[in-house]
Scaffold this active site. Structure first.
Site, PDB file in Angstrom:
ATOM      1  N   GLU A 351     -21.556  25.953  17.750  1.00 52.57           N
ATOM      2  CA  GLU A 351     -22.862  26.373  17.836  1.00 52.57           C
ATOM      3  C   GLU A 351     -22.701  27.826  18.004  1.00 52.57           C
ATOM      4  O   GLU A 351     -23.473  28.576  17.411  1.00 52.57           O
ATOM      5  CB  GLU A 351     -23.753  25.621  18.721  1.00 52.57           C
ATOM      6  N   HIS A 382      -4.057   5.183  19.326  1.00 53.25           N
ATOM      7  CA  HIS A 382      -4.008   3.812  18.761  1.00 53.25           C
ATOM      8  C   HIS A 382      -5.427   3.953  17.544  1.00 53.25           C
ATOM      9  O   HIS A 382      -5.911   2.942  17.297  1.00 53.25           O
ATOM     10  CB  HIS A 382      -4.220   2.744  19.723  1.00 53.25           C
ATOM     11  N   LYS A 510     -35.166  21.284  12.113  1.00 54.94           N
ATOM     12  CA  LYS A 510     -36.324  21.090  13.114  1.00 54.94           C
ATOM     13  C   LYS A 510     -37.677  21.174  12.355  1.00 54.94           C
ATOM     14  O   LYS A 510     -38.790  20.617  12.313  1.00 54.94           O
ATOM     15  CB  LYS A 510     -36.267  21.702  14.472  1.00 54.94           C
TER      16      LYS A 510
END
EC number: 5.3.1.9
Length: 544
Positions: A351, A382, A510
């Site tokens: 950001e 793993h 948004k």
């Protein structure tokens, strides 16, 4: 070409990269037994080993010349002196003031006075919760704290609270709700009692959609569970800059903990946003967290650049991103309590430095930022280490680990650290065809089988990593670590000539979401978007 990419320091690094890229890391180590001593730094109990990066003395000299060319010293001073270096929002970036032990001025005013005032307010409130003088509406003490926030109002506090679990006070359980998905809040509410729960609503503007949706649902649940509107004062507090909106929600403004517009969200855990941290571990440990960060601040602002951990870490990142064209960085803490550290750094780095234009508004012609991801060791071994060792994608990685553990299963820790050391060595050295052939020859395999297995057992190696070791993950050390990465990000932003303190990239989605939300309630097909978005919306509506 931009001014930066045609600058003398940049061109010198480009030429040098061509030369050092032909010298494998294992060769650099074979040529210089003192390599670790030359390319590692220590600050207090923190060790930074960058000797497994493709650098030599010339690399460091040229990177420091780039820092000088880009006026890094001046920018450190501008930040520390409270200049409005977040120019797109006309704000200073003074998170260092949140942990300062001496005056920090902005516009001629010592902002640490206000910081101390809020810290005293936090301390008084935390004490009341801990000594149980602040009680719920039924007279019972508070047993659960639910922090409702998102982004910087969640990632920092949850990361620190998880990392400092050995320091938690036993009488309080701490929960964090961030996702707009109702499952996150609903699952949390199933395990708590309205009469003994404190909600911390953390939103700088108190307008964040996700946070307010969760806060309103939490208030509704509280009222339905036996609490009254008058009882909200004992069970809801706010961390915000918007007193009016807090009051309209129903929270007593006296229960609002303030912070300031010069505190960026992703740099805010040191402020009142850290209230759930203080509630979880107590003020003594919260002050230790601040003190650790402050120690790193002093180091960053005063240490010579060649001995400066944030500067070196930032410049190594520039070297990898811009000259080796690395786009992916793994954050690999070999400490389960740091399992949220990669997610925290995702926001801090991506950001902050995920920008495409310079401070002057010109499009960059070089890479900025890097994709951050990770998982605690040894889980990652793993899962995705196969690609790291034998895949085709380019990456760099930071390995982090404490030398001492908190838990009583002390026999586990040497095994964990053995894996840490082994992985950094294996990624650097690899295993050559000759080494594999010799290994297989000792297994009494046929010549045909050896030739068949040979290419599958070779490890190319030459993968660059940085290792960070520390004595123990205590609050002060965690504060130092976080501040180390904060300042690393700032160093890189100065080199790239970008603003790391705004985040306009979060706005477009948004804005569109607000329009689409209204469309989801329509009784006719949606046609106002591209064909894909129309199709997705209409499919969703058909399933309701």
């Amino acid at each position: 070409m931009s001014t930066l990419t045609r600058s003398p320091a940049w061109l010198a690094l480009s030429a040098h990269q061509t030369e050092i890229a032909n010298r494998p890391l294992r060769t650099l180590f074979d040529e210089d037994p003192q390599r670790f001593d030359k390319f590692s730094l220590q600050f207090k109990d923190l060790l930074l080993d960058y000797s497994k990066q493709p650098v030599d003395a010339t690399t460091i000299r040229l990177l420091l010349a780039l820092a000088e060319q880009q006026k890094l010293v001046d920018w450190l001073g501008r930040m520390a002196n409270g200049e409005k270096i977040n120019f797109t929002e006309s704000r200073a970036a003074l998170h260092i003031a949140l942990r300062a032990n001496s005056p920090v001025f902005m516009d001629g005013v010592d902002v640490t006075q206000e910081v101390r005032r809020v810290l005293r307010q936090i301390e008084q409130f935390v004490q009341k919760i801990h000594n149980q003088s602040h009680r719920g509406y039924s007279g019972l003490p508070i047993t659960d704290v639910v922090n409702i926030g998102i982004g910087g109002s969640d990632l920092g506090p949850v990361m620190v609270t998880e990392a400092l679990k050995p320091y938690h006070l036993p009488q309080l359980r701490t929960h964090f709700v961030s996702n707009l998905d109702g499952a996150h809040l609903s699952d949390t509410l199933q395990h708590i009692n309205p009469a003994t729960t404190l909600f911390v609503i953390a939103s700088k503007t108190f307008t964040t959609q996700e946070t307010l949706a969760n806060a309103h649902s939490a208030r509704k649940w509280f009222l339905a569970g036996g609490g009254s509107k008058q009882d909200i004062a004992a069970h809801f507090v706010a961390v915000s800059t918007n007193r009016e909106a807090v009051s309209q929600f129903g929270i007593d403004p006296d229960n609002m903990f303030e912070f300031w517009d010069w505190v960026g969200g992703r740099y805010s855990l040191w402020s009142a946003i850290g209230l759930p941290i203080a509630l979880a571990v107590g003020m003594e440990h919260f002050h230790s967290l601040l003190a650790g960060a402050q120690a790193m601040d002093d180091h960053f602002l005063t240490a010579p650049f060649e001995q400066n951990l944030p500067v070196i870490l930032g410049l190594i990142g520039i070297w990898q991103i811009n000259f080796f064209h690395i786009t992916s960085q793994a954050i690999l803490p070999y400490d389960q309590s740091m399992h949220r550290f990669p997610a925290y750094l995702q926001q801090l780095e991506m950001e902050s430095n995920g920008k495409r234009v310079t401070r002057n508004g010109e499009a960059v012609d070089y890479s900025t930022g890097i994709i951050i991801w990770g998982e605690p060791g040894t889980n990652g071994q793993h899962a995705f280490y196969q690609l790291l060792h034998q895949g085709t994608q380019k990456f760099t990685a930071d390995f982090l680990a404490p030398c001492r553990c908190h838990h009583p299963l002390s026999e586990h820790h040497p095994m964990l650290l053995a894996n840490f050391f082994a992985q950094t060595e294996a990624l650097m050295r690899g295993k050559t065809e000759q080494e594999v052939r010799s290994e297989l020859a000792n297994q009494n395999l046929s010549a045909d089988l050896v030739e068949h297995l040979l290419p599958h057992r070779v490890f190319p190696g030459n993968h660059a990593t940085t290792s960070i070791l520390f004595k123990k993950l205590d609050p002060a050390t965690l504060g130092m670590l976080i501040a180390l990465y904060e300042h690393k990000v700032f160093v890189q932003s100065v080199i790239w000539e970008i603003n790391p303190f705004d985040q306009w990239g979060v706005e477009l989605g948004k804005q569109l979401a607000g329009k689409i939300l209204a469309e989801l309630a329509l009784d006719k097909p949606v046609t106002g978007h591209d064909a894909s978005t129309n199709g997705l919306i209409n499919f969703y509506r058909a399933q309701q």
